[in-house]
Write an enzyme that holds these catalytic residues in place. Sequence first.
Site, PDB file in Angstrom:
ATOM      1  CB  SER A 165      -0.911   0.195   1.722  1.00  0.00           C
ATOM      2  OG  SER A 165      -1.938   1.019   1.440  1.00  0.00           O
ATOM      3  CE  LYS A 207      -5.012  -0.136   1.190  1.00  0.00           C
ATOM      4  NZ  LYS A 207      -5.430  -0.678   1.743  1.00  0.00           N
ATOM      5  CE  LYS A 227      -3.978   4.242   2.154  1.00  0.00           C
ATOM      6  NZ  LYS A 227      -5.202   2.916   2.825  1.00  0.00           N
ATOM      7  CG  ASP A 232      -7.945   1.928   0.777  1.00  0.00           C
ATOM      8  OD1 ASP A 232      -8.591   2.558   0.646  1.00  0.00           O
ATOM      9  OD2 ASP A 232      -7.856   1.611   1.581  1.00  0.00           O
ATOM     10  CD  GLU A 243      -9.033  -0.885   0.124  1.00  0.00           C
ATOM     11  OE1 GLU A 243      -7.979  -0.914  -0.034  1.00  0.00           O
ATOM     12  OE2 GLU A 243      -8.909  -0.980   1.978  1.00  0.00           O
ATOM     13  CG  ASP A 245     -10.451  -0.601   4.997  1.00  0.00           C
ATOM     14  OD1 ASP A 245     -10.978  -1.405   6.068  1.00  0.00           O
ATOM     15  OD2 ASP A 245      -9.851  -0.435   4.951  1.00  0.00           O
ATOM     16  CE  LYS A 282      -7.665  -1.962   6.779  1.00  0.00           C
ATOM     17  NZ  LYS A 282      -7.349  -0.521   6.697  1.00  0.00           N
ATOM     18  N   GLY A 323      -4.617  -4.350   6.161  1.00  0.00           N
ATOM     19  CA  GLY A 323      -3.935  -4.349   7.100  1.00  0.00           C
ATOM     20  C   GLY A 323      -3.704  -3.000   7.894  1.00  0.00           C
TER      21      GLY A 323
END
Length: 388
Positions: free
Chosen positions: A148, A174, A176, A201, A226, A251, A275, A303
């Site tokens: 990530s 991934k 952000k 995400d 996400e 998520d 998670k 995570g």
Amino acid sequence: MTLKPITIKSIQLHTVALPFVEVLKTSFGSDPYKVTVLVEVTTAEGQHGWGEITVEVSPGYASETPVVAEHIAVNFLIPKLIGKQISDPAEATKIMRPVRGFEHAKFGIEAAIWDALAKRNEMRLADLFASFLPPGNEPRPAANVGVSIGIKESVEATIATIQKRYNEGYRRIKLKIQPGWDVDFARAIRAALPDIVMMLDANSAYTLKDADHLKKLDDLNLLMIEQPLAETDIWEHSKLQPMLKTPICLDESIKSANDLRLAIHLGALRVLNLKPVRVGGYVESLEIYRVCVENSLPLWIGGMMETGVGRAANVAFASLPGVTMPCDISATNRYYEPDLTEPPFVLGAGSTLAVPSGAGIGIEVQMDRIEAGKRYWQERVPYAPLSV
Ligand code: OSB
Ligand code: MG
């Protein structure tokens, strides 16, 4: 399977902080360093079980800070558990259930009990998890993982980081995003790196009004997007998903197996980021796992920049075969140098992390680093003093 029970003699918390190798900036901000509350369960039979109440300095992703989680654990959860004999972690979950909410605090305590129970029975945690699932769910030797990457100052800086991670062997990236750093940004990354397996995400940064804008992501061959909408927006995600070709992965919205059943029923997601800390423990996580398998819903383990303690337990869970997509669990050197545990997790062939072979979480907590981590935190606590 009959397990030898443990008797909980004491539960100690260790709140520690440590510097990040690379800060993770998300749509809700970024923490300057990692803070986490480690849980050490000591049994009358002589085991030390470790769990991690994964939190952040600020309540951005989740509502529990280290102080909040400690307060709930010390005053409400731990006293209920002392002296109890446990042969199934679900017994501990049940004892903690009358306390409403506080999934993170409950998770860390439950995880330490899982570790102690596995050690008492000389089993790997992965095998203990599988023993609560139907046959055919035996752990694989390793978990499939990705990495990530936070919001950087430029497209170039992002590309450089992706290339570095790709060279290290990560095969799922991934990124952000946030409003103003989304479609054009992702398009520029895709143009520069046409072949990478890539996902985004948003950490809840959008509303349904942004649907037309988010649709523009559909041409970018994304593995998934996400949590585009708010935590409480299961209904709104069910409106957004049919408008997008890109699969929605939830998520923040999924806090329990019941939330997941509802989201599946409404068509609000096509992938789940589980998670275990968000849903309050591995008992609930196993129920969510069963729901995913029954519904053929692609599942991966997320995570929160865990230290080795939290990461080892998640690697064990992620080795279960119903976890079908690459997980947000990266090698130790992506997070902390050094970590609180030894040996480090090293990225293996095919973008994987091997499950340690020792009993329980299978790695060793370094007590001198815990002590250093406590001092690091005490020197930095950024909160106003409480009146009690
Ligand atoms: O949304 O998945 C998230 C970290 C903190 C809070 C929220 C998230 C994350 C990550 C980190 O993406 C993934 C990792 O631990 O490597
Ligand atoms: Mg997320």
